[in-house]
Design an enzyme around this catalytic site. Structure first.
Site, mmCIF file in Angstrom:
data_model
loop_
_atom_site.group_PDB
_atom_site.id
_atom_site.type_symbol
_atom_site.label_atom_id
_atom_site.label_comp_id
_atom_site.label_asym_id
_atom_site.label_seq_id
_atom_site.Cartn_x
_atom_site.Cartn_y
_atom_site.Cartn_z
ATOM 1 C CB CYS A 113 -0.992 -0.037 1.165
ATOM 2 S SG CYS A 113 -2.406 1.012 0.840
ATOM 3 C CG HIS A 123 -4.736 -3.231 2.507
ATOM 4 N ND1 HIS A 123 -6.021 -3.135 2.920
ATOM 5 C CD2 HIS A 123 -4.471 -2.118 1.788
ATOM 6 C CE1 HIS A 123 -6.521 -1.993 2.496
ATOM 7 N NE2 HIS A 123 -5.620 -1.348 1.784
#
Ligand SMILES: [Zn+2]
Lengths: 246, 453
Positions: free
Chosen positions: A94, A194
């Protein structure tokens, strides 16, 4: 017992998407195969010594924390490059993938530098790309579906030295345009996925472990197969819920 | 105000309840605001005192506590139904207000707050905490903090602000307003010196330097100071001291201000409820409710919807502890550790809009602390497999968990596992609690959600 040395970069600042889950999966899957592991948190102001680690993890954080971390990472840039060249394994998730690239241009046009271990660049988009993400992933010619969740404003485009981790079957991926997701360069992986990513994707977890063991021992290991029935079931449920046909 | 708009909106509540469409706790207000966008402001003007309470965790319980004490004081007030905390829920409450109710006590969603404050113009604004919650819906915590900052900067000076000194970001916001009073917990044995992993607000709002903690109570709440600049926890006017947590049996502590000091006993578990009670005390003192009434109001409070609520299910006691984010879930686990013996545990995880689509937060819950106290573990909800993996990777044997794909199967499994007179601890997310309640309602074990007030 062989010990795999894991560096967890900025665990206090960069941890908002259950990043501890990725660390837990790496540790447990090593432990179940008779390897020990150590986790060393490295924070702002700490030195990063490339020869001390086999795998380096960096997770996602809030914009403000990511900014603080970006400037600290610049001081570790040379050490990170030498580690990457030496074949250390990186999983940067991320905010991590953005920091691993050349840099990030935010919505006000400010430039936040990256460390450049992945050949990619990111700028802020107008909207956030949020939702389930399903990929056809490929590493070393080996393919597998990978499933996760994305939530990012950044639009990332890869340069010629990086290859995507996979092609998007569902979701947005790197930029919502070219159907790519993530980036791979040597043993460095960056991804927007994620969820956290590793619990439902044992294939990817084992790739990373295998590389990390090779980095430590100099030999390609034969990993003892584990019972992945729960992981596979969880992955299948997630893929079906995302509306992707097998 | 237009009578047609009013009667249409009022009728919708009756229609939706009659047709069994839902609680009718938000629909009338929604219709009214569509027909008359300024209705909230117009209706709020008719009140003399408006108390608004907002937080990530604890606003429902605290609003209930304040309401209870107000009842003891025979104050006639209007309040929104628990959970109906957006403009539609508040408009519905105001719409159904009795004309002699001159007080308003409202819990407001933290994301909706900045937009609602200029309309409601509260006389007392209570800000309790901001934790990471539902990243997909609320965005980053920093974004909420920034919006709250702008809100506070444009607050009239007459608005009394009551703020948690133990929350570093909120305490900083409080310092931007003239008319502010802080509350906070004194040093306690239940605090720790280390910040749990994945805590928020670890950097100074003023200078970005790391914060140092002398005590941590929940997440990032505690006794803090900036490592670099002069920013530190303000001295609270309302303090909670000598805390004694009695597990699921409740909690007691001494609440004190410059004026008085009193022993508060609440039948609610955990240090988070001590915060809630302290907040209620600070709020009630500010609107001049006497200490005796506060004491009485708080001691007789029953659990809010799904917060340590006990439901009898065919001779088995189900203790329901809502867990919708890591801070809340970790508090529940700490409370369970104070109980004796092993427990039957059921955890329900959904990822619908009201829960948050992103369930990665379960990895920030320290389930590890209770693993050796579990005599049976049942897992259910839309994201049951994610929970199962969470336990699998904590070292809990996969063969010892039972995954129940539906509420019916969950209940059947609990019944076959637990003896009569036994009990199960149920930790659901918000919508899975509604599912569970619907399942129990079907077999007559509990009442409907909208009968709750
Ligand atoms: Zn500072």
């Amino acid at each position: 017992m062989t010990e795999i040395r894991i560096c967890h970069l900025y665990p206090k600042e960069m941890n908002i998407y259950g990043d501890r889950g990725n660390i837990a999966v790496i540790q447990k899957r090593l432990e179940w195969r008779g390897y020990s592991s150590s986790i060393t948190p490295i924070s702002t102001g700490d030195d990063f010594t490339p020869t001390n680690f086999d795998l380096c993890y960096l997770g996602g954080g809030q914009d403000r924390d990511q900014m603080i971390v970006a400037y600290d990472l610049q001081k570790k840039s040379a050490a990170l490059h030498s580690a990457a060249k030496d074949g250390m394994v990186f999983l940067w998730v991320c905010g991590g993938i953005q920091l691993a690239g050349e840099g990030y241009t935010d919505s006000e046009g400010r430039r936040i530098p990256g460390v450049g271990i992945l050949d990619l660049d990111t700028s802020a988009g107008k909207s956030r790309l949020i939702g389930d993400l399903v990929l056809d992933a490929e590493l070393n010619g080996d393919t597998c579906k990978v499933v996760g969740y994305e939530n990012h404003a950044g639009r990332t485009f890869l340069g010629p030295d990086a290859t995507p981790l996979g092609s998007v079957l569902k979701g947005h991926g790197n930029n919502g345009i070219d159907r790519t997701e993530g980036a791979v360069q040597r043993r460095a992986i960056g991804t927007y996925m994620h969820g956290p990513i590793l619990p439902k994707n044992p294939w990817l977890a084992d790739k990373l472990l295998s590389w990390a063991i090779e980095h430590k021992t100099g030999k390609v290991p034969t990993l003892t197969p584990l019972d992945n029935s729960l992981e596979n079931l969880a992955q299948q449920v997630a893929i079906t819920r995302a509306g992707v046909k097998r | 105000m237009s009578n047609i708009a009013l009667s249409l909106a009022k009728a919708s509540g009756w229609i939706s309840r009659t047709l069994g469409l839902g609680g009718g706790t938000t629909l009338p207000g929604m219709i009214l605001l569509k027909l008359r966008p300024h209705a909230l402001q117009e209706m709020a003007q008719e009140l003399e005192e408006i108390i608004v309470i907002s937080a990530t965790n604890g606003k429902t319980t605290t609003a209930r506590m304040v309401s209870h004490a107000a009842n003891e004081s025979e104050i006639s007030f209007v309040a929104n139904t628990s959970g109906a905390n957006l403009s539609s829920g508040i408009a519905t409450a105001l719409l159904q207000r009795n004309p002699d109710e001159k007080f308003g006590i409202f819990e407001v969603d933290e994301a909706a707050l900045p937009e609602l404050i200029p309309q409601l113009r509260p006389t007392v604004l209570v800000l309790m905490n901001l934790f990471r919650d539902q990243l997909d819906r609320y965005g980053e915590l920093e974004t909420t903090i920034q919006k709250w900052k702008e809100m506070i900067e444009s607050l009239p000076e007459t608005t009394k602000l009551i703020i948690n000194a133990d929350d570093p970001a909120l305490a900083y916001l409080g310092s931007l307003h003239q008319n502010v009073q802080f509350f906070g917990l004194e040093l306690t044995d239940y605090g720790s010196e280390t910040i749990p992993h994945a805590a928020d607000s670890l950097h100074c709002q003023k200078c970005d330097s790391p914060l140092i903690f002398q005590q941590v109570t929940i997440g990032h709440l505690g006794h803090w100071e900036c490592q670099n600049c002069e920013l530190r926890r303000p001295n609270p006017s309302f303090t909670g001291d000598k805390i004694n947590l009695k597990g699921l049996n409740g909690s007691e502590f001494i609440a004190a201000s410059k004026k008085d000091s009193l022993e508060i006993q609440i039948p609610l578990a955990g240090i988070h409820n001590v915060y809630n009670a302290l907040t209620a005390y600070a709020t009630c003192s500010t609107i001049d409710i006497s200490t005796r009434k506060i004491q009485k109001g708080l001691s007789t409070i029953s659990a809010a919807f799904g917060r340590n609520e006990i439901i009898n299910f065919d001779g088995i006691e189900l203790i329901i502890m809502l867990a919708k984010n890591p801070a809340g879930a970790n508090q529940n686990l700490k409370t369970l550790l104070l109980e004796e013996g092993n427990m039957h545990l059921a955890i329900l995880l959904n990822d619908r809009t009201a829960d948050g689509k992103d369930v990665s937060w379960i990895w920030d819950v320290d389930y590890e602390i209770i693993l050796d106290r579990i005599s049976s573990l049942t897992i259910s909800g839309d994201r049951a497999y994610d929970l199962a993996l969470r336990f699998h990777y904590s070292g809990f044997p996969a063969t010892s968990m039972h995954i129940a794909p539906s509420i019916q199967e969950l209940l059947e499994h609990l019944k076959s596992t637990i003896k009569i007179d036994g009990r199960a601890i149920v930790l659901p997310t918000y919508t899975s609690m509604l599912d569970l309640r619907a399942g129990l309602n079907k077999i007559g074990a509990t009442h409907s959600f909208w009968e709750e007030k």
